[in-house]
Design an enzyme around this catalytic site. Structure first.
Site, PDB file in Angstrom:
ATOM      1  N   ASP A  65       0.842  -1.207   0.000  1.00  0.00           N
ATOM      2  CA  ASP A  65       0.000   0.000   0.000  1.00  0.00           C
ATOM      3  C   ASP A  65       0.876   1.256   0.000  1.00  0.00           C
ATOM      4  OD1 ASP A  65      -2.718   1.249   0.382  1.00  0.00           O
ATOM      5  OD2 ASP A  65      -1.650   2.037   2.137  1.00  0.00           O
ATOM      6  N   LYS A  74       1.455   4.229  -2.943  1.00  0.00           N
ATOM      7  CA  LYS A  74       1.381   5.680  -2.727  1.00  0.00           C
ATOM      8  C   LYS A  74       2.655   6.366  -3.219  1.00  0.00           C
ATOM      9  CE  LYS A  74      -1.857   5.117   1.048  1.00  0.00           C
ATOM     10  NZ  LYS A  74      -2.001   4.724   2.436  1.00  0.00           N
TER      11      LYS A  74
HETATM   12  N1  LIG Z   1      -9.927   2.738   4.729  1.00  0.00           N
HETATM   13  C1  LIG Z   1      -9.232   3.828   4.529  1.00  0.00           C
HETATM   14  O1  LIG Z   1      -8.865   4.539   5.467  1.00  0.00           O
HETATM   15  C2  LIG Z   1      -8.868   4.231   3.153  1.00  0.00           C
HETATM   16  C3  LIG Z   1      -8.149   5.390   2.954  1.00  0.00           C
HETATM   17  C4  LIG Z   1      -7.817   5.771   1.648  1.00  0.00           C
HETATM   18  C5  LIG Z   1      -8.212   4.990   0.586  1.00  0.00           C
HETATM   19  N2  LIG Z   1      -8.916   3.864   0.832  1.00  0.00           N
HETATM   20  C6  LIG Z   1      -9.334   3.081  -0.301  1.00  0.00           C
HETATM   21  O2  LIG Z   1     -10.743   3.056  -0.338  1.00  0.00           O
HETATM   22  C7  LIG Z   1     -11.170   1.879  -1.003  1.00  0.00           C
HETATM   23  C8  LIG Z   1     -12.245   1.206  -0.170  1.00  0.00           C
HETATM   24  O3  LIG Z   1     -11.766   0.836   1.070  1.00  0.00           O
HETATM   25  P1  LIG Z   1     -12.755   0.306   2.181  1.00  0.00           P
HETATM   26  O4  LIG Z   1     -11.992   0.351   3.427  1.00  0.00           O
HETATM   27  O5  LIG Z   1     -14.026   1.018   2.118  1.00  0.00           O
HETATM   28  O6  LIG Z   1     -12.963  -1.201   1.710  1.00  0.00           O
HETATM   29  P2  LIG Z   1     -14.242  -2.128   1.955  1.00  0.00           P
HETATM   30  O7  LIG Z   1     -13.785  -3.516   1.755  1.00  0.00           O
HETATM   31  O8  LIG Z   1     -14.907  -1.769   3.218  1.00  0.00           O
HETATM   32  O9  LIG Z   1     -15.208  -1.715   0.784  1.00  0.00           O
HETATM   33  C9  LIG Z   1     -15.019  -2.088  -0.540  1.00  0.00           C
HETATM   34  C10 LIG Z   1     -16.396  -2.425  -1.112  1.00  0.00           C
HETATM   35  O10 LIG Z   1     -16.248  -2.681  -2.481  1.00  0.00           O
HETATM   36  C11 LIG Z   1     -17.002  -3.820  -2.813  1.00  0.00           C
HETATM   37  N3  LIG Z   1     -16.423  -4.384  -4.021  1.00  0.00           N
HETATM   38  C12 LIG Z   1     -15.267  -5.033  -4.173  1.00  0.00           C
HETATM   39  N4  LIG Z   1     -15.098  -5.375  -5.445  1.00  0.00           N
HETATM   40  C13 LIG Z   1     -16.151  -4.905  -6.131  1.00  0.00           C
HETATM   41  C14 LIG Z   1     -16.552  -4.928  -7.481  1.00  0.00           C
HETATM   42  N5  LIG Z   1     -15.794  -5.483  -8.406  1.00  0.00           N
HETATM   43  N6  LIG Z   1     -17.702  -4.350  -7.812  1.00  0.00           N
HETATM   44  C15 LIG Z   1     -18.469  -3.759  -6.891  1.00  0.00           C
HETATM   45  N7  LIG Z   1     -18.147  -3.706  -5.594  1.00  0.00           N
HETATM   46  C16 LIG Z   1     -16.998  -4.276  -5.224  1.00  0.00           C
HETATM   47  C17 LIG Z   1     -16.920  -4.706  -1.628  1.00  0.00           C
HETATM   48  O11 LIG Z   1     -17.970  -5.621  -1.608  1.00  0.00           O
HETATM   49  C18 LIG Z   1     -17.014  -3.677  -0.519  1.00  0.00           C
HETATM   50  O12 LIG Z   1     -18.354  -3.387  -0.238  1.00  0.00           O
HETATM   51  C19 LIG Z   1      -9.908   1.048  -1.191  1.00  0.00           C
HETATM   52  O13 LIG Z   1      -9.428   1.231  -2.501  1.00  0.00           O
HETATM   53  C20 LIG Z   1      -8.922   1.673  -0.239  1.00  0.00           C
HETATM   54  O14 LIG Z   1      -7.588   1.545  -0.628  1.00  0.00           O
HETATM   55  C21 LIG Z   1      -9.261   3.481   2.082  1.00  0.00           C
HETATM   56  N1  LIG Z   2      -4.907   1.301   4.318  1.00  0.00           N
HETATM   57  C1  LIG Z   2      -4.506   2.607   4.032  1.00  0.00           C
HETATM   58  C2  LIG Z   2      -5.673   3.480   3.863  1.00  0.00           C
HETATM   59  C3  LIG Z   2      -5.308   4.831   3.358  1.00  0.00           C
HETATM   60  O1  LIG Z   2      -4.904   4.786   2.036  1.00  0.00           O
HETATM   61  C4  LIG Z   2      -3.655   3.103   5.150  1.00  0.00           C
HETATM   62  O2  LIG Z   2      -3.619   2.474   6.171  1.00  0.00           O
HETATM   63  O3  LIG Z   2      -2.999   4.126   4.998  1.00  0.00           O
END
Ligand SMILES: NC(=O)c1ccc[n+]([C@@H]2O[C@H](COP(=O)([O-])OP(=O)(O)OC[C@H]3O[C@@H](n4cnc5c(N)ncnc54)[C@H](O)[C@@H]3O)[C@@H](O)[C@H]2O)c1
Ligand SMILES: N[C@@H](CCO)C(=O)O
Ligand code: NA
Length: 918
Positions: A774, A778
């Protein structure tokens, strides 16, 4: 001072009879005063009993009329000859009520009330037949001439309809009089239809005669209904008055002089303050019944308004006025308070349901305003069509009054080098078009003269193309013309506004709005009158174009249709934030966000107008259909209602990210916190960015680095202002930051990882965080943003995932097995502690050496990287300008609320690029 002559000289024969008195009266009204002047001619002797000498002064009109009448009576001059009774001018107000307004007895009563409520001195009311009656009457004729004897039943139905209405509305003598007339008319009609039945043919005048009865009956009913309330009212069969002559197909020209004479005559016989007249029907100069053809009743009202020089003609209908665009296509369309005659004219041409252009001509010449009002909402002021629009506020946006569209068109493009400088080419083209009877809707020719393109209705284009091929066979064979090309499936979008003329910038705004909605313009025309800018576009883009242009000019919202992929932690949090903020955005920033689709990996929920975000989860569960990304995207791109569309990828899925290119190509904007596209294969990334830069379609990804922290935007700001990036170094993982900030000896390593997962900091699979992937992503994203061409594989990464757990089949299994490595971690931590240091997982973009690193390092406890808490990220930019002291961005870099907030910021950035206020 406008002359309002109310008398006309007697015919020469009468004038010659010296013994007969002559009466030359002229009336004038001082503009702005209610004072009527009269000048009663030259020392006339009006018989023994009454003498009116030279006299001048002020007299109320009514008294004057009375005086004239008694003069006429006293000297027993035939009324026809005195001919002084039709007053003209501001005392007249003309109303027109269409079929819908006259649809039921209750509505006819409301019409009577509206007429009685008008305080004008004199009222002339034009009515159509009761709704559907005109069609029923045409059907009668059609049946009779096709020898279908059910015409008798159909006639009976018409009779019943009017009898029932009259019985509801009227009583006593008036009812009896009406019914007896109705009976006699119907029995005449029966005879006439019988004749048509036998002949198997109806001439146009026969058919016009039959059809006109609808108006005759509705006018009589209304006049009796008005009389019932005690107001004097007569009804007029306009076939006695309105003289027209045919002028081309389905058109007639009024004969104003003759009509005016006949109206004078009619009025001298039946002077009344309220006259109800039949719309639609008229007569020829030879006294053959005819009709005014299209939109006839409006036309009747305009002609009669002009004959009496009315102060106003009010057309009553069932809409509040003229809209700025078709409200079925643009829900934010507004009612225009004023329109100029030319604007109304332009709009009616474009099918806006305003007025038939011919209706405007009679009133325009006398400068009489037409007001369109809703009889079912009389509190609405309606739209006034007049010479000078009153609401000119000098605002550039107000230059365009309305937008209209025409569908089902084809463009014909005639092209070739042999056209330039050859007189007669366009004449040859359009004479060929004329020969096949096609209607040219718009023409455009660039001054290079190498091509002429024009639009015709799609159903006429085959004939046009064939005719052109025949006409230009030789030129085509010789290569002087290179092609006659047909482009089907086109629509016209026209912007109409008088004030566009000589106002710079209007077309720029229009084309900017179209470009931002990713709409391709195929042809353009603007005449030098500048009232109208016409663009030709693909029919499927037309409603979207209309909405984009309308919302840009008419203070309505920047509307953004949103599709959310992945309603997980971030997607779900974002949906809740959108729900809470939607009304504020609408109110304060004119941004109308509509989530029209949500798809997870198994279920999707689609809506054409917007999902109710207060219950999206429940709706998705109960009403969701099986997820299908292709259909989901189609749902968004096929929606022609919203001009701007954005897909939010809130998954961590590589395959979803692989579609961005296609989506951008379709004109769908993309916003994402998913790092997969920007850290995926370099060639794909470059292709994506190149496409995006070359189009008006936007791609934003602030939340991919540092979640909601302004990392990407800071970097862009530095680059765009000419700063040079030397190094970007920092703690980029919220998860790893949290883990090492909290791994202080009190909890096991696996416990802290579980806490980070629980807090929503980790990737869906925490191994993506612990492996350093990850962070490496970045680093790649920032490196590429800074212009380095690196692949993920170019970055050496120190993974924290124990080798034995790398092959676990799921995130859960990994979490279960992680505790067995706690001891190793405890050891590493205490070694660092013993040296007065902490463990920190850092990423570096070394722009000077064009490389990146990701590793676990030890830092002295007083180092800024050692001071972090929670899920803090810290990113230090060392640049030419920030060389001594780096520019530092620091704060929580993971977590649902801050990440969703970062995505939300991107949505608003997009809205502001699309024209929302900043
Ligand atoms: N959690 C954080 O703090 C954070 C910070 C920055 C970026 N992100 C990014 O945000 C994105 C989501 O993270 P999250 O924590 O919400 O994950 P999550 O697993 O909670 O949510 C992802 C959702 O996408 C759905 N999904 C997966 N593949 C799919 C597809 N092909 N079609 C439709 N739906 C699909 C899953 O069922 C799930 O509901 C990731 O790319 C992550 O890197 C997260
Ligand atoms: N999993 C990522 C979310 C933010 O991109 C982190 O911990 O920084
Ligand atoms: Na960010």
């Amino acid at each position: 001072m406008r002359s309002l002559a109310v008398a006309s000289p007697l015919p020469p024969a009468a004038a010659a009879a010296r013994r007969r008195p002559r009466a030359f009266f002229s009336f004038g009204r001082e503009v702005g005063s209610q004072c009527w002047k009269y000048d009663l001619g030259q020392d006339q002797t009006l018989g023994g009993s009454l003498r009116i000498g030279q006299s001048q002064g002020s007299l109320h009109r009514q008294r004057l009329t009375t005086l004239l009448r008694s003069a006429a009576a006293a000297i027993s001059v035939e009324q026809d000859e005195v001919n002084t009774y039709l007053p003209k001018g501001d005392m007249w107000s003309v109303h027109k009520f269409g079929g819908t307004c006259m649809g039921t007895p209750q509505r006819i009563q409301s019409v009577a009330d509206i007429v009685l409520g008008d305080s004008s001195e004199r009222k002339l009311v034009i009515v159509s037949a009761m709704s559907k009656v005109t069609d029923m009457m045409y059907n009668l004729v059609h049946k009779a001439q096709s020898r279908d004897d059910s015409y008798t039943i159909a006639l009976e139905e018409i009779f019943e309809k009017h009898m029932a209405a009259a019985k509801d509305l009227l009583d006593g003598e008036d009812l009896a009089r009406f019914l007896s007339q109705l009976h006699s008319d119907v029995s005449n009609l029966r005879a006439m239809l019988r004749a048509i039945y036998i002949a198997g043919h109806a001439t146009e005048s026969f058919s016009d005669f039959v059809v006109g009865h609808g108006e005759l009956w509705s006018a009589q009913m209304l006049s009796y209904a008005i009389k019932k309330s005690g107001a004097p009212c007569s009804w007029m069969d306009t076939r006695e008055v309105l003289v027209v002559k045919p002028s081309g197909s389905n058109q007639v020209d009024p004969d104003y002089l003759e009509s005016e004479k006949r109206l004078q005559k009619w009025f001298s016989r039946q002077p009344a303050d309220i006259i109800v007249a039949t719309g639609f029907i008229a007569t020829t100069a030879e006294n053959i019944p005819t009709t005014l053809k299209r939109d006839g009743s409006d036309f009747s009202a305009a002609i009669i308004g002009s004959l009496v020089r009315a102060r106003q003609v009010t057309i009553w209908t069932d809409v509040d006025g003229v809209f700025s665009a078709d409200p079925r296509k643009v829900s934010e369309a507004v009612i225009l308070s004023t329109l100029s005659y030319q604007e109304a004219w332009e709009m009616s041409y474009f099918g806006a349901n305003v007025l038939h252009p011919c209706t405007i001509i009679p009133v325009m010449k006398d400068n009489i305003p037409i007001v369109i009002r809703n009889m079912f909402n009389i509190s609405a002021p309606g739209t006034m069509i007049c010479r000078q629009p009153a609401n000119d506020n000098g605002d550039l946006d107000a230059c365009v009054k309305s937008f209209a569209t025409i569908d089902n068109l084809a463009l014909v493009n005639v092209e070739g080098t042999g056209m330039a400088g050859v007189p007669g080419t366009s004449s040859a083209i359009f004479s060929a078009v004329k020969d096949v009877g096609a209607n040219v809707i718009m023409i455009s020719q660039a001054s290079s003269e190498h091509s002429i393109c024009f639009a015709v209705p799609e159903q006429e284009v085959a004939a046009v193309s064939a005719a052109l091929h025949v006409r230009f066979r030789e030129a085509l064979a010789a290569g002087r013309l290179s092609k006659v090309e047909v482009i089907n499936g086109c629509s016209i979008l026209a912007a109409v506004g008088l004030r566009m003329a000589s106002t710079p910038g209007v077309s720029a705004i229009l084309f900017d709005a179209l470009a931002k909605a990713n709409i391709n313009v195929r042809a353009i025309a603007q005449g030098c009158s500048e009232y109208n800018i016409t663009v030709v576009l693909k029919q499927e883009d037309c409603v979207r174009a209309l909405r984009a242009a309308h919302s840009r000019f008419f203070l309505s919202k920047t509307t953004l249709a949103v599709g959310i992929i992945g309603p997980g932690l971030i997607g779900g949090t974002l949906l809740n934030q959108l729900k809470d903020q939607a009304s504020v955005l609408k109110e304060n920033m004119n941004i109308d966000l509509r989530v029209i689709g949500i798809t997870g990996s198994s279920t999707m929920l689609l809506s054409d107008t917007g999902i109710d975000l207060t219950q999206w989860k429940e709706l998705l569960r109960k009403e969701g259909e099986p997820a299908d990304l292709a259909n989901f995207v189609r749902h968004l791109s096929d929606n022609h209602v919203f001009p701007n569309k954005v897909l939010l990828d809130c998954t961590a899925d590589t395959s979803v990210a692989s579609h961005y290119y296609d989506w951008l190509k379709k004109g769908i904007h993309v916003i994402t916190p998913n790092k997969k596209a920007n850290s995926g294969p370099l060639d794909r990334y470059l292709k994506l960015r190149t496409l995006q830069r070359a189009s008006y379609t936007h791609y934003f990804y602030e939340a991919t680095v540092g979640a909601g922290l302004p990392v990407i935007s800071t970097l862009r700001g530095l680059l765009e202002t000419g700063d040079k990036i030397l190094r970007i170094e920092g703690i980029f993982s919220g998860t790893l930051s949290y883990i090492f900030n909290n791994f202080e000896g009190t909890k096991t390593f696996s416990n802290v990882v579980a806490e980070a997962k629980e807090a929503g900091y980790t990737e869906p699979d925490p191994r993506d965080d612990l492996s350093g992937t990850d962070v490496a992503r970045k680093v790649i994203i920032l490196a590429r943003e800074s212009g380095l061409r690196l692949e993920l594989s170019n970055i050496p990464v120190k993974s924290l995932v124990p080798e034995a757990l790398a092959s676990c089949s799921s995130a859960d299994e990994f979490m279960q097995k992680l505790p067995s490595f706690d001891e190793d971690w405890a050891k590493q931590r205490s070694e660092a502690e013993a040296a007065g240091e902490v463990l920190r997982y850092v990423g570096v973009v070394d722009a000077v050496n064009k490389e990146g690193q990701v590793e676990l390092r030890r830092y002295k406890k007083d180092h800024p990287f050692a001071q972090l808490s929670g899920s803090d990220n810290i990113i230090a930019f060392t640049t030419s300008r920030y060389e001594e002291q780096p520019l530092i961005v620091r704060g929580p870099g993971a977590g649902a609320e801050v990440t969703a907030g970062g995505v939300f910021c991107d949505i608003l950035r997009l809205a502001s690029y699309l024209g929302a206020p900043s």
